[in-house]
Design a protein around this motif. Structure first.
Motif, PDB file in Angstrom:
ATOM      1  N   ASN A  22       0.787  -1.182  -0.121  1.00  0.00           N
ATOM      2  CA  ASN A  22      -0.057   0.036   0.155  1.00  0.00           C
ATOM      3  C   ASN A  22       0.967   1.117  -0.149  1.00  0.00           C
ATOM      4  OD1 ASN A  22      -2.751  -0.933   0.266  1.00  0.00           O
ATOM      5  ND2 ASN A  22      -2.150  -1.927   2.003  1.00  0.00           N
ATOM      6  N   SER A 177      -5.746   5.423   8.182  1.00  0.00           N
ATOM      7  CA  SER A 177      -5.507   6.953   8.429  1.00  0.00           C
ATOM      8  C   SER A 177      -3.869   6.949   8.251  1.00  0.00           C
ATOM      9  CB  SER A 177      -5.886   7.450   9.718  1.00  0.00           C
ATOM     10  OG  SER A 177      -5.432   8.643   9.770  1.00  0.00           O
ATOM     11  N   SER A 180      -2.499   6.524   4.662  1.00  0.00           N
ATOM     12  CA  SER A 180      -2.450   7.596   3.690  1.00  0.00           C
ATOM     13  C   SER A 180      -1.171   8.529   4.068  1.00  0.00           C
ATOM     14  CB  SER A 180      -3.777   8.591   4.218  1.00  0.00           C
ATOM     15  OG  SER A 180      -3.765   9.741   3.529  1.00  0.00           O
ATOM     16  N   LYS A 184       2.453   9.586   1.601  1.00  0.00           N
ATOM     17  CA  LYS A 184       2.815  10.898   1.281  1.00  0.00           C
ATOM     18  C   LYS A 184       4.141  11.290   1.778  1.00  0.00           C
ATOM     19  CE  LYS A 184      -2.061  12.286   1.383  1.00  0.00           C
ATOM     20  NZ  LYS A 184      -3.198  12.944   2.152  1.00  0.00           N
TER      21      LYS A 184
END
Length: 185
Positions: A22, A177, A180, A184
């Motif tokens: 992921n 959460s 994500s 980044k």
């Protein structure tokens, strides 16, 4: 950019590999560093995994293993991602990484950190702490670390192990959460 994932006491598990799927797309190379040399020991639970880690490996040995895996990578851009005892190993080693100018670390919920608060890391480290820890006051540790160069601290609303499906404290909301955020980073 390379990603070196420093695992918790469970080692290189299917759940850890799924997490990497992921978040790994932005990295040129991904490597898992675990205390057991890649061997899946299939622990029944956290108690068994912790007892084995403590009696057979230990934090100092794990930090030495990590240091050996980093040798020769001083000029490369590396992100170290550590969970629990893996985060502790990164922290224990961080004071010796002055030659690793393009290395940064993201660390999640270390129980052992409380014994190494005198360390002054030579690389940027972002900490994501559990809401509470049974062995120390998270808020006090965050406050103490916030005065150090290269350290950012964030206290989450989740418990120690929330990013690991094998943990009793795994939290789907927290996991999603932080996936994500890691994507980044």
């Amino acid at each position: 950019m390379k990603l070196k994932v420093v695992s918790d006491i469970f080692g290189n598990t299917k759940a850890l590999l799924e997490l990497l799927v992921n978040i790994s797309s932005k990295y040129s190379h991904v490597e898992v560093i675990d205390p057991y040399g890649g061997e899946d020991l299939s622990f029944r639970d956290e108690t068994e995994a912790y007892a084995y880690f403590k009696s057979q490996i230990g934090l100092d040995t794990y930090a030495e293993t990590l240091h050996a895996k980093l040798q020769g990578n001083q000029s490369e851009e590396i992100t170290l991602l550590g969970f629990s005892v893996g985060a502790s190993a990164i922290w224990a080693l961080s004071e010796k990484l002055e030659l690793y100018k393009d290395t940064k670390a993201i660390c999640f919920y270390s129980s052992q950190l409380r014994m190494y608060l005198e360390i002054n890391p030579k690389i940027p480290i972002t900490w994501y702490f559990a809401a509470t820890e049974p062995t120390y006051d998270v808020q006090q540790v965050c406050e103490r670390l916030s005065f150090k160069a290269n350290v950012q601290c964030h206290k989450t609303k989740y418990l120690h192990g929330f990013m690991n499906e094998r943990s009793n404290n795994f939290d789907r909301e927290g996991y999603a959460s932080f996936l994500s955020i890691l994507g980044k980073a």
